[in-house]
Design an enzyme around this catalytic site. Structure first.
Site, PDB file in Angstrom:
ATOM      1  N   CYS A  11       0.812  -1.221   0.000  1.00  0.00           N
ATOM      2  CA  CYS A  11       0.000   0.000   0.000  1.00  0.00           C
ATOM      3  C   CYS A  11       0.844   1.270   0.000  1.00  0.00           C
ATOM      4  O   CYS A  11       0.607   2.172  -0.809  1.00  0.00           O
ATOM      5  CB  CYS A  11      -1.001  -0.007   1.146  1.00  0.00           C
ATOM      6  SG  CYS A  11      -0.297   0.066   2.808  1.00  0.00           S
ATOM      7  N   HIS A  33      -2.766   0.904   6.723  1.00  0.00           N
ATOM      8  CA  HIS A  33      -3.101   0.879   5.298  1.00  0.00           C
ATOM      9  C   HIS A  33      -3.307   2.304   4.813  1.00  0.00           C
ATOM     10  O   HIS A  33      -3.822   3.152   5.555  1.00  0.00           O
ATOM     11  CB  HIS A  33      -4.366   0.058   5.058  1.00  0.00           C
ATOM     12  CG  HIS A  33      -4.639  -0.223   3.616  1.00  0.00           C
ATOM     13  ND1 HIS A  33      -3.785  -0.957   2.819  1.00  0.00           N
ATOM     14  CD2 HIS A  33      -5.677   0.148   2.809  1.00  0.00           C
ATOM     15  CE1 HIS A  33      -4.290  -1.036   1.590  1.00  0.00           C
ATOM     16  NE2 HIS A  33      -5.424  -0.369   1.565  1.00  0.00           N
ATOM     17  N   HIS A  61      -5.801   1.988  -4.082  1.00  0.00           N
ATOM     18  CA  HIS A  61      -4.878   1.407  -3.101  1.00  0.00           C
ATOM     19  C   HIS A  61      -4.415   0.043  -3.571  1.00  0.00           C
ATOM     20  O   HIS A  61      -4.969  -0.526  -4.507  1.00  0.00           O
ATOM     21  CB  HIS A  61      -5.551   1.310  -1.729  1.00  0.00           C
ATOM     22  CG  HIS A  61      -6.733   0.377  -1.702  1.00  0.00           C
ATOM     23  ND1 HIS A  61      -6.754  -0.759  -0.943  1.00  0.00           N
ATOM     24  CD2 HIS A  61      -7.925   0.418  -2.337  1.00  0.00           C
ATOM     25  CE1 HIS A  61      -7.916  -1.377  -1.104  1.00  0.00           C
ATOM     26  NE2 HIS A  61      -8.644  -0.678  -1.945  1.00  0.00           N
TER      27      HIS A  61
END
Length: 157
Positions: free
Chosen positions: A53, A104, A116
């Protein structure tokens, strides 16, 4: 021939309806994200061979001339906090997916969507309002200055 045209028309309609990458991207940010949609997930990855990520956000922002560290928590320490209602394309959105703080990060692309690197699906676009992400949303940071935003993420005329 008629069946092939119908299939092509349906495919194009689905692409626009689902909001996945568009060949008609309006900004440099859109174009950079579109180029890597579908890239596989790779823990520690920072290239088009595979992204995690923060590697994904680091890569896209580098293409726009901005340097980010390779860790979601470190990226969260940058920029200015932005409320969810004030998000604009290019803002970083952060989540607690591990139960242990920021774990994240993605890039807000507008219309309640963010790009993402998903561990299961690679680089994708999801809605912030999806239950999984909505429940784990921590906050957002604005990394781009107004000038950089206009150059990189603002809609071109």
């Amino acid at each position: 021939m008629k069946k092939t045209l119908s299939t092509a028309a349906l495919s194009i309609t689905l692409l626009f309806t689902l909001g996945v990458g568009s060949v008609f991207a309006d900004s440099a940010l859109d174009q950079e994200v579109d180029k890597v949609l579908g890239t596989r997930y790779s823990y520690g990855g920072t290239t088009t061979s595979g992204f995690d990520c923060s590697g994904f956000t680091m890569y896209v922002f580098a293409k726009l001339g901005l340097k980010l560290p390779h860790q979601s928590g470190s990226q969260f320490d940058m920029g200015t906090s932005v409320s969810r209602k004030d998000l604009r394309a290019g803002d970083l959105v952060f989540f607690n997916t591990s139960g242990q703080g920021i774990s994240h990060v993605g890039i807000y692309v507008g219309d309640d969507k963010f790009a993402h690197a998903s561990t299961n699906r690679g680089v994708v676009i999801n809605r912030l309002a999806e239950e999984y992400y909505d429940q784990r949303y921590v906050g957002a940071k604005r990394i781009m200055s107004d000038d950089t935003y206009e150059e990189s993420a603002g809609e071109s005329s």
